[in-house]
Write an enzyme that holds these catalytic residues in place. Structure first.
Site, PDB file in Angstrom:
ATOM      1  NE  ARG A 111      -3.905   0.517   1.935  1.00  0.00           N
ATOM      2  CZ  ARG A 111      -5.131   0.588   2.446  1.00  0.00           C
ATOM      3  NH1 ARG A 111      -5.360   1.329   3.507  1.00  0.00           N
ATOM      4  NH2 ARG A 111      -6.126  -0.083   1.910  1.00  0.00           N
ATOM      5  CG  HIS A 138      -8.374   0.014  -2.878  1.00  0.00           C
ATOM      6  ND1 HIS A 138      -7.643  -1.112  -2.539  1.00  0.00           N
ATOM      7  CD2 HIS A 138      -9.013   0.396  -1.726  1.00  0.00           C
ATOM      8  CE1 HIS A 138      -7.817  -1.381  -1.251  1.00  0.00           C
ATOM      9  NE2 HIS A 138      -8.636  -0.476  -0.737  1.00  0.00           N
ATOM     10  CD  GLN A 141     -13.039  -1.730  -0.984  1.00  0.00           C
ATOM     11  OE1 GLN A 141     -12.246  -1.692  -0.046  1.00  0.00           O
ATOM     12  NE2 GLN A 141     -14.268  -2.199  -0.843  1.00  0.00           N
ATOM     13  CG  ASP A 232     -13.558   6.314  -1.128  1.00  0.00           C
ATOM     14  OD1 ASP A 232     -13.559   6.168   0.111  1.00  0.00           O
ATOM     15  OD2 ASP A 232     -12.511   6.286  -1.807  1.00  0.00           O
ATOM     16  CB  CYS A 272     -14.096   1.280  -0.097  1.00  0.00           C
ATOM     17  SG  CYS A 272     -13.595   3.003   0.097  1.00  0.00           S
ATOM     18  NE  ARG A 300     -10.353  -5.333   0.290  1.00  0.00           N
ATOM     19  CZ  ARG A 300      -9.595  -4.334   0.754  1.00  0.00           C
ATOM     20  NH1 ARG A 300     -10.160  -3.244   1.224  1.00  0.00           N
ATOM     21  NH2 ARG A 300      -8.267  -4.413   0.704  1.00  0.00           N
TER      22      ARG A 300
HETATM   23  N1   CP Z   1     -11.337  -0.181   2.335  1.00  0.00           N
HETATM   24  C1   CP Z   1     -10.076  -0.242   2.793  1.00  0.00           C
HETATM   25  O1   CP Z   1      -9.125  -0.477   2.049  1.00  0.00           O
HETATM   26  O2   CP Z   1      -9.963  -0.067   4.126  1.00  0.00           O
HETATM   27  P1   CP Z   1      -8.582   0.158   4.915  1.00  0.00           P
HETATM   28  O3   CP Z   1      -8.021   1.466   4.456  1.00  0.00           O
HETATM   29  O4   CP Z   1      -8.972   0.154   6.358  1.00  0.00           O
HETATM   30  O5   CP Z   1      -7.651  -0.973   4.583  1.00  0.00           O
HETATM   31  N1  NVA Z   2      -9.891   6.721  -1.431  1.00  0.00           N
HETATM   32  C1  NVA Z   2      -9.517   6.299  -0.101  1.00  0.00           C
HETATM   33  C2  NVA Z   2      -9.759   4.833   0.065  1.00  0.00           C
HETATM   34  C3  NVA Z   2      -9.460   4.281   1.425  1.00  0.00           C
HETATM   35  C4  NVA Z   2      -9.687   2.813   1.509  1.00  0.00           C
HETATM   36  C5  NVA Z   2      -8.063   6.642   0.160  1.00  0.00           C
HETATM   37  O1  NVA Z   2      -7.237   6.458  -0.729  1.00  0.00           O
HETATM   38  O2  NVA Z   2      -7.754   7.104   1.263  1.00  0.00           O
END
Ligand code: CP
Ligand code: NVA
Length: 331
Positions: A111, A138, A141, A232, A272, A300
């Site tokens: 990530r 993502h 997701q 989101d 999400c 997930r």
């Molecule tokens: N939806 C999602 O990726 O959640 P987190 O940021 O908690 O991993």
């Molecule tokens: N768009 C958000 C998604 C978090 C799961 C971010 O990138 O923070």
């Protein structure tokens, strides 16, 4: 007891974007995810002896826990490398991360802020690299979201999804997924915060093949006639300094009960998570029976486990990537 079952390998070594999967591969992943969800005990030894590393530059609840617990449920283990205070590549080159980690582990789940960091890891590592969220995509997701919709509606055929809010990483993966799988997706975002043109163009290329219909709008009224409404956060990780301005820009894109009723009498609500009640979604929507956000979160783990099984669980996968020569401890 090692598993005797073998899972069909995917054409790509990595999952950086849903663009790398065919719709048949997505359906194979959903099949395995469904089997795992119904009968997890059958998979207790599937990835025995295998290790993944979780390399995170950003916060996480769902992704971190679902990969760590998911891998344990497959008989393997996960090692967490917390990079929230120093970016990958600061202490040593990204390439050296890849070349070290491939010697000990079977996959890298990353990530990051920059999508290029994950691309570099994937280029330099012989082992699979999974995008656990970058500023651009993502994909885990997106997979969970379409699996959840298929579970809820029985099929994705003819399904109409509306995404409303910021044209961000989650939106991009939903677009590529819809285009691959042949859905109708309407993306509703202010003109200043639409999805990136390069993603819209790529989705259109896939949509031409699949028959998907991707529409871009800035008008919340076009939400009418959809089976599901997705939103989101208005401020993604890394954009915190823009939060005050974003709250103003996105105000009329909030998912309210009125907007859900205009979508359709049985429309479901998706997010999400993490969610901000009173910003992108009203509390009486996300906490209502229409909401399927915790199904998305649960799924997930199931789709990611399917992904790990298809990337690591073919009989040749774990042996062919090991270094050829091991020095003797007696030498
Ligand atoms: N939806 C999602 O990726 O959640 P987190 O940021 O908690 O991993
Ligand atoms: N768009 C958000 C998604 C978090 C799961 C971010 O990138 O923070």
């Amino acid at each position: 007891m090692a598993s005797t079952r073998s899972f069909k390998p995917l054409a790509h070594k990595d999952l950086l974007s849903l663009a790398q999967l065919t719709s048949d591969e997505v359906q194979a992943l959903f099949q395995t995810a469904g089997e795992f969800k119904r009968n997890p005990r059958e998979f207790l030894h599937a990835l025995e002896g295998q290790t993944i590393v979780l390399l995170f530059e950003k916060d996480s609840l769902r992704t971190l826990v679902s990969f760590e617990v998911g891998m344990a449920k497959l008989g393997g283990r996960a090692v967490y490398l917390d990079h929230r205070t120093n970016r990958i590549g600061q202490r040593e080159p990204i390439r050296d991360y890849a070349k070290n980690l491939e010697r000990w582990t079977e996959a890298i789940v990353a990530r990051t802020y920059e999508h290029s960091t994950i691309e570099s890891l994937a280029k330099d590592a012989k082992i699979p690299v999974i995008n656990a969220l970058s500023n651009l995509y993502h994909p885990c997701q997106g997979l969970a979201d379409y699996f959840t919709l298929q579970e809820r509606f029985g099929s994705l055929d003819g399904l109409k999804l509306a995404y409303i809010g910021d044209g961000n990483n989650v939106c991009h993966s939903l677009m590529i997924g819809a285009a691959k799988l042949g859905l109708t997706l309407t993306v509703i975002a202010p003109k200043s915060h639409q999805a990136l043109k390069k993603v819209i163009d790529q989705a259109q290329v896939f949509a031409n093949d699949s028959g998907a219909k991707i529409t871009i709008s800035d008008d919340p009224a076009v939400v009418s006639g959809h089976d599901a409404v997705y939103t989101d956060t208005w401020t993604s990780m890394g954009q915190e300094d823009q939060a005050a301005e974003r709250v103003k820009v996105f105000q009329k894109y909030q998912v309210t009960d009125k907007l859900m009723r205009s979508a359709g009498p049985d429309a479901v609500f998706m997010h999400c998570l993490p969610a901000h009640r009173g910003e992108e979604v009203a509390a009486d929507v996300i906490d209502s029976p229409r909401s399927i956000v915790y199904d998305q979160a649960e799924n997930r783990m199931h789709v990611q486990n399917a992904l790990l099984l298809h990337l690591l669980g073919s009989k040749s996968a774990s042996t062919k990537l090991k270094p050829k020569h091991h020095a003797s401890v007696l030498a």
